[in-house]
Design an enzyme around this catalytic site. Structure first.
Site, PDB file in Angstrom:
ATOM      1  N   LYS A   1       0.857  -1.193   0.000  1.00  0.00           N
ATOM      2  CA  LYS A   1       0.000   0.000   0.000  1.00  0.00           C
ATOM      3  C   LYS A   1       0.890   1.239   0.000  1.00  0.00           C
ATOM      4  O   LYS A   1       1.826   1.334   0.800  1.00  0.00           O
ATOM      5  CB  LYS A   1      -0.899   0.004   1.245  1.00  0.00           C
TER       6      LYS A   1
ATOM      7  N   ASP B   1      -3.619   4.386  -1.557  1.00  0.00           N
ATOM      8  CA  ASP B   1      -4.547   4.798  -0.488  1.00  0.00           C
ATOM      9  C   ASP B   1      -4.432   6.306  -0.254  1.00  0.00           C
ATOM     10  O   ASP B   1      -3.841   6.749   0.723  1.00  0.00           O
ATOM     11  CB  ASP B   1      -4.192   4.001   0.782  1.00  0.00           C
TER      12      ASP B   1
ATOM     13  N   LYS C   1      -7.162   8.266  -0.143  1.00  0.00           N
ATOM     14  CA  LYS C   1      -8.371   8.673   0.608  1.00  0.00           C
ATOM     15  C   LYS C   1      -8.927  10.004   0.112  1.00  0.00           C
ATOM     16  O   LYS C   1      -9.008  10.989   0.855  1.00  0.00           O
ATOM     17  CB  LYS C   1      -8.067   8.773   2.103  1.00  0.00           C
TER      18      LYS C   1
ATOM     19  N   HIS D   1     -11.238  13.020  -0.725  1.00  0.00           N
ATOM     20  CA  HIS D   1     -12.373  13.595  -0.002  1.00  0.00           C
ATOM     21  C   HIS D   1     -12.586  15.008  -0.526  1.00  0.00           C
ATOM     22  O   HIS D   1     -11.902  15.947  -0.104  1.00  0.00           O
ATOM     23  CB  HIS D   1     -12.094  13.607   1.504  1.00  0.00           C
ATOM     24  N   ASP D   2     -13.528  15.169  -1.467  1.00  0.00           N
ATOM     25  CA  ASP D   2     -13.715  16.494  -2.066  1.00  0.00           C
ATOM     26  C   ASP D   2     -15.065  16.517  -2.783  1.00  0.00           C
ATOM     27  O   ASP D   2     -15.845  15.557  -2.689  1.00  0.00           O
ATOM     28  CB  ASP D   2     -12.543  16.790  -3.030  1.00  0.00           C
ATOM     29  N   ILE D   3     -15.301  17.579  -3.519  1.00  0.00           N
ATOM     30  CA  ILE D   3     -16.572  17.709  -4.255  1.00  0.00           C
ATOM     31  C   ILE D   3     -16.558  16.766  -5.470  1.00  0.00           C
ATOM     32  O   ILE D   3     -15.486  16.313  -5.893  1.00  0.00           O
ATOM     33  CB  ILE D   3     -16.819  19.176  -4.687  1.00  0.00           C
ATOM     34  N   PRO D   4     -17.737  16.458  -6.036  1.00  0.00           N
ATOM     35  CA  PRO D   4     -17.798  15.478  -7.131  1.00  0.00           C
ATOM     36  C   PRO D   4     -16.832  15.749  -8.275  1.00  0.00           C
ATOM     37  O   PRO D   4     -16.106  14.852  -8.722  1.00  0.00           O
ATOM     38  CB  PRO D   4     -19.261  15.566  -7.594  1.00  0.00           C
ATOM     39  N   ASN D   5     -16.785  16.984  -8.778  1.00  0.00           N
ATOM     40  CA  ASN D   5     -15.927  17.286  -9.928  1.00  0.00           C
ATOM     41  C   ASN D   5     -14.450  17.012  -9.608  1.00  0.00           C
ATOM     42  O   ASN D   5     -13.707  16.480 -10.435  1.00  0.00           O
ATOM     43  CB  ASN D   5     -16.126  18.759 -10.326  1.00  0.00           C
TER      44      ASN D   5
ATOM     45  N   THR E   1     -10.262   3.609  11.234  1.00  0.00           N
ATOM     46  CA  THR E   1     -10.123   2.623  12.318  1.00  0.00           C
ATOM     47  C   THR E   1      -9.481   3.215  13.574  1.00  0.00           C
ATOM     48  O   THR E   1      -9.394   2.545  14.594  1.00  0.00           O
ATOM     49  CB  THR E   1      -9.298   1.419  11.835  1.00  0.00           C
TER      50      THR E   1
ATOM     51  N   ARG F   1      -4.374  -6.401  14.342  1.00  0.00           N
ATOM     52  CA  ARG F   1      -3.241  -6.528  15.254  1.00  0.00           C
ATOM     53  C   ARG F   1      -3.106  -7.956  15.776  1.00  0.00           C
ATOM     54  O   ARG F   1      -4.031  -8.476  16.432  1.00  0.00           O
ATOM     55  CB  ARG F   1      -3.424  -5.604  16.478  1.00  0.00           C
TER      56      ARG F   1
ATOM     57  N   ARG G   1       2.603  -1.523  11.024  1.00  0.00           N
ATOM     58  CA  ARG G   1       3.662  -1.481  12.037  1.00  0.00           C
ATOM     59  C   ARG G   1       3.999  -2.816  12.692  1.00  0.00           C
ATOM     60  O   ARG G   1       5.178  -3.036  13.002  1.00  0.00           O
ATOM     61  CB  ARG G   1       3.338  -0.390  13.074  1.00  0.00           C
TER      62      ARG G   1
HETATM   63  O1  LIG Z   1      -9.509   3.342   8.410  1.00  0.00           O
HETATM   64  C1  LIG Z   1      -8.320   3.242   8.033  1.00  0.00           C
HETATM   65  C2  LIG Z   1      -7.929   3.450   6.729  1.00  0.00           C
HETATM   66  C3  LIG Z   1      -6.621   3.291   6.387  1.00  0.00           C
HETATM   67  N1  LIG Z   1      -5.694   2.939   7.296  1.00  0.00           N
HETATM   68  C4  LIG Z   1      -4.297   2.763   6.846  1.00  0.00           C
HETATM   69  O2  LIG Z   1      -3.863   1.419   7.084  1.00  0.00           O
HETATM   70  C5  LIG Z   1      -2.558   1.396   7.571  1.00  0.00           C
HETATM   71  C6  LIG Z   1      -2.531   0.758   8.934  1.00  0.00           C
HETATM   72  O3  LIG Z   1      -1.214   0.741   9.432  1.00  0.00           O
HETATM   73  P1  LIG Z   1      -0.847   0.098  10.849  1.00  0.00           P
HETATM   74  O4  LIG Z   1       0.605   0.428  11.017  1.00  0.00           O
HETATM   75  O5  LIG Z   1      -1.113  -1.380  10.727  1.00  0.00           O
HETATM   76  O6  LIG Z   1      -1.699   0.741  11.892  1.00  0.00           O
HETATM   77  C7  LIG Z   1      -2.038   2.835   7.555  1.00  0.00           C
HETATM   78  O7  LIG Z   1      -1.333   3.018   6.359  1.00  0.00           O
HETATM   79  C8  LIG Z   1      -3.295   3.675   7.543  1.00  0.00           C
HETATM   80  O8  LIG Z   1      -3.137   4.859   6.795  1.00  0.00           O
HETATM   81  C9  LIG Z   1      -6.066   2.729   8.594  1.00  0.00           C
HETATM   82  O9  LIG Z   1      -5.231   2.405   9.480  1.00  0.00           O
HETATM   83  N2  LIG Z   1      -7.382   2.868   8.920  1.00  0.00           N
END
Ligand SMILES: O=c1ccn([C@@H]2O[C@H](COP(=O)(O)O)[C@@H](O)[C@H]2O)c(=O)[nH]1
Length: 240
Positions: free
Chosen positions: A33, A60, A62, A64-68, A124, A186, A216
């Site tokens: 990723k 990744d 992520k 996050h903005d307006i449709p256009n 998360t 984890r 991690r």
């Molecule tokens: O809700 C979310 C979306 C993305 N992440 C991403 O996943 C990894 C998690 O890394 P760890 O070191 O295992 O915590 C990280 O790149 C986040 O940007 C997320 O944790 N939660």
């Protein structure tokens, strides 16, 4: 797909050299990723490097903005030829629809396979308490995560990112081919850090996750390859 291919390792490092060092230590990992830290530092050349090594790529960013704007960002990201791409469900239905259409149209235009566009339901790192008191969302957390996933499904996205604690509920409710990707995973022997809604890799797979994002516990381990292997063995022991 064998179980080790379900583990996506995030390259959450500051520069290209650190990313290459990590990729070299994790030769057997097939899916990486690239997130905000590394992509902001290196730009798309890290994606070319991963492709030259036949790795699968989860970009990744992520959105996050307006449709256009999200549609434009999705068109650009589609041209990179990545496998997975993220957008926040909280962009709303118009933006999700525009993003999903943009991915399909651009992939057809440049004649490549479209990335799977998946929606972040709720980060998360957010707890139930934070959902209520910081974000002022008057719903139970599982109900909110499910609502975000269903909105993504209804607007034509390919899947969702959710915590392992909600994945069983999403698996039951969403279509079978709706991809469920779980960060916040984890092993029992790893620190939770800033993750608030975690389960173990085996529990996440048993609950219906298609892919696990595990950073991690692997990347910060003294021996990342050994940590990755230990997780793979735990998964094999559960899935038989
Ligand atoms: O809700 C979310 C979306 C993305 N992440 C991403 O996943 C990894 C998690 O890394 P760890 O070191 O295992 O915590 C990280 O790149 C986040 O940007 C997320 O944790 N939660």
């Amino acid at each position: 797909m064998n179980t080790s291919e379900r583990i996506i390792v995030p390259l959450d490092v500051p520069d290209e050299d650190s990313a290459i060092a990590l990729i070299n230590k994790l030769e057997q990992v097939t899916f990486f990723k690239v997130g905000l830290e590394l992509f902001t530092s290196t730009g798309p050349k890290i994606l070319d490097l991963l492709k030259s090594r036949q790795k699968r790529i989860f970009l990744d960013l992520k959105f996050h903005d307006i449709p256009n704007t999200v549609a434009g960002a999705c068109r650009s990201a589609t041209r990179y030829g990545v496998d997975l791409l993220t957008i926040h469900a909280t962009c709303g239905t118009d933006a999700l629809k525009a993003a999903a259409e943009a991915v399909q149209e651009e992939a057809a235009k440049v004649n490549i396979k479209p990335p799977k566009l998946i929606a972040i339901t709720l980060l998360t790192s957010i707890s139930s308490r934070q959902l209520a008191f910081d974000l002022k969302i008057p719903l139970e957390l599982p109900e909110y995560a499910l609502a975000m996933a269903l909105m993504a499904e209804e607007t034509g996205l390919d899947g969702a990112v959710c915590s392992p604690q909600e994945v069983a509920q999403l698996r039951q409710t969403c279509k079978d081919d709706f991809l469920l990707v779980c960060p916040g995973v984890r092993p029992t022997w790893a620190d939770k850090g800033d993750q608030k809604r975690s389960l173990t890799p085996a529990q996440a797979i048993a609950s219906g996750a298609d892919y696990l994002v595990i950073g991690r516990p692997i990347t910060a381990a003294a021996d990342p390859q050994l940590a990755w292997q230990r997780i793979c063995e735990e998964l094999i022991n559960v899935s038989g």
